[in-house]
Design an enzyme around this catalytic site. Sequence first.
Site, short mmCIF file in Angstrom:
data_model
loop_
_atom_site.label_atom_id
_atom_site.label_comp_id
_atom_site.label_asym_id
_atom_site.label_seq_id
_atom_site.Cartn_x
_atom_site.Cartn_y
_atom_site.Cartn_z
N TYR A 1 -76.32 16.25 1.82
CA TYR A 1 -75.37 17.27 2.24
C TYR A 1 -75.96 18.63 1.85
O TYR A 1 -75.37 19.42 1.11
CB TYR A 1 -73.99 17.05 1.61
N HIS B 1 -77.61 22.20 1.25
CA HIS B 1 -77.11 23.56 1.37
C HIS B 1 -78.21 24.54 0.97
O HIS B 1 -79.34 24.13 0.65
CB HIS B 1 -75.83 23.75 0.54
N GLY C 1 -78.89 26.12 -1.62
CA GLY C 1 -79.53 25.87 -2.92
C GLY C 1 -80.69 24.90 -2.76
O GLY C 1 -81.80 25.14 -3.25
N HIS C 2 -80.44 23.77 -2.04
CA HIS C 2 -81.50 22.79 -1.83
C HIS C 2 -82.66 23.42 -1.04
O HIS C 2 -83.83 23.18 -1.33
CB HIS C 2 -80.99 21.60 -1.01
N GLN D 1 -74.29 7.60 -11.53
CA GLN D 1 -73.95 8.84 -12.23
C GLN D 1 -72.51 9.28 -11.97
O GLN D 1 -72.09 10.35 -12.39
CB GLN D 1 -74.94 9.96 -11.89
N ASP E 1 -77.12 23.32 -12.15
CA ASP E 1 -76.79 22.21 -13.04
C ASP E 1 -77.64 22.36 -14.31
O ASP E 1 -78.58 21.59 -14.54
CB ASP E 1 -77.07 20.87 -12.35
N SER F 1 -72.88 24.55 -3.73
CA SER F 1 -72.77 23.17 -4.19
C SER F 1 -72.23 22.32 -3.04
O SER F 1 -71.40 22.79 -2.25
CB SER F 1 -71.79 23.11 -5.37
N SER F 2 -72.70 21.07 -2.96
CA SER F 2 -72.21 20.19 -1.89
C SER F 2 -70.70 19.98 -2.04
O SER F 2 -69.99 19.77 -1.07
CB SER F 2 -72.90 18.83 -1.95
N ARG F 3 -70.21 20.05 -3.28
CA ARG F 3 -68.79 19.78 -3.53
C ARG F 3 -67.89 20.96 -3.13
O ARG F 3 -66.67 20.79 -3.12
CB ARG F 3 -68.55 19.42 -5.00
O1 PAF Z 1 -78.53 17.15 -8.93
C1 PAF Z 1 -78.44 16.16 -8.17
O2 PAF Z 1 -78.25 16.28 -6.96
C2 PAF Z 1 -78.54 14.77 -8.78
O3 PAF Z 1 -77.97 14.73 -10.04
C3 PAF Z 1 -79.97 14.22 -8.79
C4 PAF Z 1 -80.88 15.06 -9.67
C5 PAF Z 1 -80.53 14.19 -7.38
C6 PAF Z 1 -79.98 12.80 -9.36
O4 PAF Z 1 -79.19 11.94 -8.61
#
Ligand code: PAF
Length: 280
Positions: free
Chosen positions: A29, A31, A33-34, A58, A147, A182-184
């Site tokens: 997803y 955005h 940032g990515h 997680q 993060d 953030s994706s959220r």
């Molecule tokens: O930051 C994230 O998107 C996740 O925590 C990661 C580092 C891809 C691990 O699942």
Amino acid sequence: MKKIKDIRKEIGKIKKEGKIIGFVPTMGYLHKGHISLIRKAKKQSDYVVVSIFVNPTQFGPEEDFERYPRDIKRDIEILKNEKVDLLFNPEVDEMYKEDFKTWVYVDEFSEIFEGKFRPGHFKGVCTVVLKLFNIIQPDKAYFGWKDAQQLIIIKKMVNDLNIPVKIIPCPTIREEDGLASSSRNVYLDERERSKALCLYRALKRIEQLVKKEKIYNREILLKEGRTIIEKEENVELQYLEMVKINDLKKVEKVEKGTIILGAIKIGKIRLIDNLLIKKF
Ligand code: PAF
């Protein structure tokens, strides 16, 4: 590519060519940032791998694993536009066989702040990140400051376990109004989104007190930040703390490498943000 054996074959070839591999792990997803992480990886490496894997280990039992936003078609378009060399998007059973038993855990760092509100979260993060590192064998891996605790924990794991990868921290990317990408964020309706900004406002106020008024005292700074958040109705302040970047220990005064970490909850939605402050 979805299979570890296919990735290994491809990475083997790339390594033989002596190329520098940059890696951006994500849960999809994608955005802004990515995209900024990918662009930095493209600049600094010869071959860029992105992983998209919503890692179930997680997420806590009450968390949003099932409804975490996913849109692989759109993500693939973005990766094509960014000229990413390889996508690794495994299924859950490719990453976790039925008899999976091995976990990686960074002691102490994982129990505070996010770890307190999300027990087991960093154990899942570290385990999957180490698995991804072992599969992709990158020279460099890119993580956002958004993060911050995750980034600090991964750096610690890499250091403690002598993992041959260089962790490259990248700045938080923000929307026009200041909300950290953030994706959220997609969970927020308009009203919640405007409330969410109180965390960023609190962080900016603290920054201003440090920069302009030369106030470095922890109590004064945090009190000011907390007041801004607590004024906002229906927003729960989960933590606002001032810590050292290398060991996440609380500091009484702003010093080199001080970071303010914060988390709020609006309804069911948790949001985190942080601000790196230096003495100016
Ligand atoms: O930051 C994230 O998107 C996740 O925590 C990661 C580092 C891809 C691990 O699942």
